[in-house]
Write a protein that holds these residues in place. Sequence first.
Motif, PDB file in Angstrom:
ATOM      1  N   ILE A  63       0.847  -1.200   0.000  1.00 15.31           N
ATOM      2  CA  ILE A  63       0.000   0.000   0.000  1.00 15.31           C
ATOM      3  C   ILE A  63       0.880   1.248   0.000  1.00 15.31           C
ATOM      4  CG2 ILE A  63      -1.792   1.277   1.235  1.00 15.31           C
ATOM      5  CD1 ILE A  63      -2.674  -1.395   2.465  1.00 15.31           C
ATOM      6  N   ILE A  64       0.818   2.005  -1.089  1.00 11.12           N
ATOM      7  CA  ILE A  64       1.533   3.282  -1.202  1.00 11.12           C
ATOM      8  C   ILE A  64       0.517   4.354  -1.580  1.00 11.12           C
ATOM      9  CG2 ILE A  64       3.395   4.561  -2.303  1.00 11.12           C
ATOM     10  CD1 ILE A  64       4.733   1.942  -2.978  1.00 11.12           C
ATOM     11  N   LYS A  65       0.450   5.412  -0.816  1.00 11.57           N
ATOM     12  CA  LYS A  65      -0.484   6.501  -1.107  1.00 11.57           C
ATOM     13  C   LYS A  65      -0.078   7.215  -2.399  1.00 11.57           C
ATOM     14  CE  LYS A  65      -1.615   7.304   3.754  1.00 11.57           C
ATOM     15  NZ  LYS A  65      -1.567   8.278   4.873  1.00 11.57           N
ATOM     16  N   ARG A  66      -1.081   7.696  -3.130  1.00  8.53           N
ATOM     17  CA  ARG A  66      -0.812   8.340  -4.424  1.00  8.53           C
ATOM     18  C   ARG A  66       0.063   9.575  -4.283  1.00  8.53           C
ATOM     19  NH1 ARG A  66      -6.701   8.212  -7.527  1.00  8.53           N
ATOM     20  NH2 ARG A  66      -6.890   5.931  -7.694  1.00  8.53           N
ATOM     21  N   ASN A  67      -0.134  10.329  -3.196  1.00 10.35           N
ATOM     22  CA  ASN A  67       0.612  11.589  -3.024  1.00 10.35           C
ATOM     23  C   ASN A  67       1.859  11.417  -2.158  1.00 10.35           C
ATOM     24  OD1 ASN A  67      -0.774  11.040  -0.697  1.00 10.35           O
ATOM     25  ND2 ASN A  67      -1.446  13.140  -0.326  1.00 10.35           N
ATOM     26  N   ASP A  68       2.320  10.160  -1.970  1.00 10.73           N
ATOM     27  CA  ASP A  68       3.504   9.904  -1.141  1.00 10.73           C
ATOM     28  C   ASP A  68       4.767  10.137  -1.967  1.00 10.73           C
ATOM     29  OD1 ASP A  68       5.420   9.046   0.620  1.00 10.73           O
ATOM     30  OD2 ASP A  68       4.320   7.262   1.274  1.00 10.73           O
ATOM     31  N   GLU A  69       5.203  11.395  -1.995  1.00 16.02           N
ATOM     32  CA  GLU A  69       6.393  11.760  -2.773  1.00 16.02           C
ATOM     33  C   GLU A  69       7.668  11.191  -2.150  1.00 16.02           C
ATOM     34  OE1 GLU A  69       6.530  15.945  -3.311  1.00 16.02           O
ATOM     35  OE2 GLU A  69       4.600  16.064  -4.350  1.00 16.02           O
ATOM     36  N   TYR A  70       7.670  11.067  -0.810  1.00 20.81           N
ATOM     37  CA  TYR A  70       8.853  10.537  -0.129  1.00 20.81           C
ATOM     38  C   TYR A  70       9.131   9.106  -0.574  1.00 20.81           C
ATOM     39  CZ  TYR A  70      11.966   9.019   3.614  1.00 20.81           C
ATOM     40  OH  TYR A  70      13.031   8.506   4.309  1.00 20.81           O
ATOM     41  N   ALA A  71       8.081   8.268  -0.615  1.00 20.37           N
ATOM     42  CA  ALA A  71       8.247   6.867  -1.039  1.00 20.37           C
ATOM     43  C   ALA A  71       8.738   6.797  -2.480  1.00 20.37           C
ATOM     44  CB  ALA A  71       6.936   6.111  -0.878  1.00 20.37           C
ATOM     45  N   SER A  72       8.198   7.678  -3.335  1.00 16.41           N
ATOM     46  CA  SER A  72       8.607   7.696  -4.745  1.00 16.41           C
ATOM     47  C   SER A  72      10.090   8.006  -4.885  1.00 16.41           C
ATOM     48  CB  SER A  72       7.780   8.729  -5.512  1.00 16.41           C
ATOM     49  OG  SER A  72       6.400   8.424  -5.431  1.00 16.41           O
ATOM     50  N   LYS A  73      10.576   8.936  -4.053  1.00 20.46           N
ATOM     51  CA  LYS A  73      12.000   9.294  -4.099  1.00 20.46           C
ATOM     52  C   LYS A  73      12.873   8.140  -3.599  1.00 20.46           C
ATOM     53  CE  LYS A  73      11.200  14.262  -3.418  1.00 20.46           C
ATOM     54  NZ  LYS A  73      11.357  15.398  -2.477  1.00 20.46           N
ATOM     55  N   CYS A  74      12.351   7.388  -2.611  1.00 18.34           N
ATOM     56  CA  CYS A  74      13.114   6.258  -2.055  1.00 18.34           C
ATOM     57  C   CYS A  74      13.402   5.207  -3.124  1.00 18.34           C
ATOM     58  CB  CYS A  74      12.347   5.614  -0.897  1.00 18.34           C
ATOM     59  SG  CYS A  74      12.280   6.627   0.588  1.00 18.34           S
ATOM     60  N   PHE A  75      12.408   4.946  -3.985  1.00 22.21           N
ATOM     61  CA  PHE A  75      12.559   3.891  -4.992  1.00 22.21           C
ATOM     62  C   PHE A  75      13.541   4.250  -6.098  1.00 22.21           C
ATOM     63  CE2 PHE A  75       8.433   2.549  -3.203  1.00 22.21           C
ATOM     64  CZ  PHE A  75       8.773   1.242  -2.896  1.00 22.21           C
ATOM     65  N   LEU A  76      14.071   5.485  -6.080  1.00 20.43           N
ATOM     66  CA  LEU A  76      15.130   5.851  -7.018  1.00 20.43           C
ATOM     67  C   LEU A  76      16.479   5.265  -6.581  1.00 20.43           C
ATOM     68  CD1 LEU A  76      14.195   9.604  -7.616  1.00 20.43           C
ATOM     69  CD2 LEU A  76      13.689   7.647  -9.101  1.00 20.43           C
ATOM     70  N   ASP A  77      16.574   4.904  -5.281  1.00 20.34           N
ATOM     71  CA  ASP A  77      17.800   4.297  -4.759  1.00 20.34           C
ATOM     72  C   ASP A  77      17.745   2.773  -4.883  1.00 20.34           C
ATOM     73  OD1 ASP A  77      18.967   6.724  -4.024  1.00 20.34           O
ATOM     74  OD2 ASP A  77      17.902   6.749  -2.102  1.00 20.34           O
ATOM     75  N   LYS A  78      18.881   2.131  -4.680  1.00 19.20           N
ATOM     76  CA  LYS A  78      18.969   0.674  -4.784  1.00 19.20           C
ATOM     77  C   LYS A  78      18.324   0.014  -3.573  1.00 19.20           C
ATOM     78  CE  LYS A  78      22.267  -3.154  -5.026  1.00 19.20           C
ATOM     79  NZ  LYS A  78      23.693  -3.539  -4.968  1.00 19.20           N
ATOM     80  N   LEU A  79      17.410  -0.936  -3.823  1.00 21.04           N
ATOM     81  CA  LEU A  79      16.764  -1.709  -2.761  1.00 21.04           C
ATOM     82  C   LEU A  79      17.663  -2.882  -2.387  1.00 21.04           C
ATOM     83  CD1 LEU A  79      14.346  -2.373  -0.948  1.00 21.04           C
ATOM     84  CD2 LEU A  79      13.294  -3.540  -2.898  1.00 21.04           C
ATOM     85  N   LYS A  80      18.093  -2.932  -1.124  1.00 26.08           N
ATOM     86  CA  LYS A  80      19.029  -3.970  -0.683  1.00 26.08           C
ATOM     87  C   LYS A  80      18.319  -5.243  -0.230  1.00 26.08           C
ATOM     88  CE  LYS A  80      22.856  -2.984   1.318  1.00 26.08           C
ATOM     89  NZ  LYS A  80      23.872  -2.556   2.303  1.00 26.08           N
TER      90      LYS A  80
END
Length: 480
Positions: A162-179
């Motif tokens: 569940i990711i909120k549509r206006n969650d800009e912070y989460a969107s920025k996180c996914f630009l980094d490498k997921l370990k």
Amino acid sequence: MANYVLTLPLKTEKWQEDILEKRLNIARQIYNACLGEILSRYKLMKRQKNYGLAMKMGKGKERNAIFNKIRKDFGLTKFDLNKYVKPMGQKFKQNLGSQMVQEIAERAFGAFEKLMFGEAKKVRFKTFGEFYSVREKGNITGFRYFQDRNIMEWLGLTMQVIIKRNDEYASKCFLDKLKFCKLVKKVIRGKNRYFVQMTFEGVPPQKDNHSISNDENARVGLDIGTSILAIASEKEVKILELAEDINVDEKLKRVLQRKLDRQRRANNPNKYNEDGTIKKGNREKWIQSKGYIKTKGALAEIQRKIADTRKQSHNKLANHILSLGLDVRVETMNFKGLQKRAKETIVNEKTGKINSKKRFGKSISNKAPSMLIRLIDNKLKHLGLSVKKIDTYKVKASQFDHFTETYVKKPLSKRWNKFEQGNIQRDMYSAFLIMNTKDNLKEIDIDRANSSYENFFKLHNKEVNRIKNLDKKQLSSIGL
């Protein structure tokens, strides 16, 4: 490389939750098996003559070499425990991946190491329903995230993230490498909720509502106590109660704790001696009534709210402190020592009664001052910095007078320092002195303190007026 964590809720159905509970219980059993095995090996090792002789030796390379050899001989290494747990991974491969099983074994080994090195007095086995998380070592197999479909897959189990549509912070996180990803279970209002904690590589993106300073030379002095924090900087001077909002639930928490104790004693009369103490030799199973379980759940919910409120409050305060400056200085404090009961028995001369040996255990447990310092330090580490801890015994900020350059020991009851310019609250003055320590963190920079005192005095008086105008019961430790 720095890492940071993003926590997101999972959308689960009842049948999926049953599978998750089954897998968490399997993980619990593996954890307990690993812990039991390594404790058995440890007990056997302690009986050896070489171990006893090494314990009598002074600390040094020779002693360490003996210990390392004995540990290898008895299989007390992470490698040996991973070898021990391998057959379990084969047996439960339909529910847990091999990497996850290894991580569980390493978690048990970490708990054992705390016991072995004296960081813990004992280790606890996990009872049914007490194992709340499992994680993978990477995002390649097992419990892993697929960004294109926004789902978590785990050995045939598919769950929506569940990711909120206006969650800009989460969107920025996914630009980094997921370990790697971690499954976390939380009991909220009596119901199980499941979350995924994603660990990303790099520095966490800055939120729009957080204005962290860019000045690495802007100093902030912190005088932290068991429940009070004094802040001194060039921009503002503050004295605040830590985690102020958690006091709301404290009364109800005490009521539930007393009720739980009464129910436990009523359900298990054979487990107690006549004087009310627990029988040590009684190994009968503890009986838990439905009322006891209900009360236990209510108490757990209160404690969860307190923990969440405390963490939220500390995060907010940590961000505010970092908005004042990035050169954060604080005294080194032994909060564990302050939690312990006093050893010396003292009789009150007036009443003739023995003074209570309780110290600051409850206050530290509720306010968690060390947690605040750790949060600030973690945030600074993402910027390549860290909290600067001054030498408390050499600086003695609470006793020093920078005008006369002398030390005057004061009782805790004395909350104000009297100077020619006016009275200064003790904690705020300590924070001011900590802010003005030299780079060696062992002495006060007198010239710097003199040049910044006028600004501090003005901000100090402003803060005192703010506290006096508050429409609430004043904090006794402030002295107002």
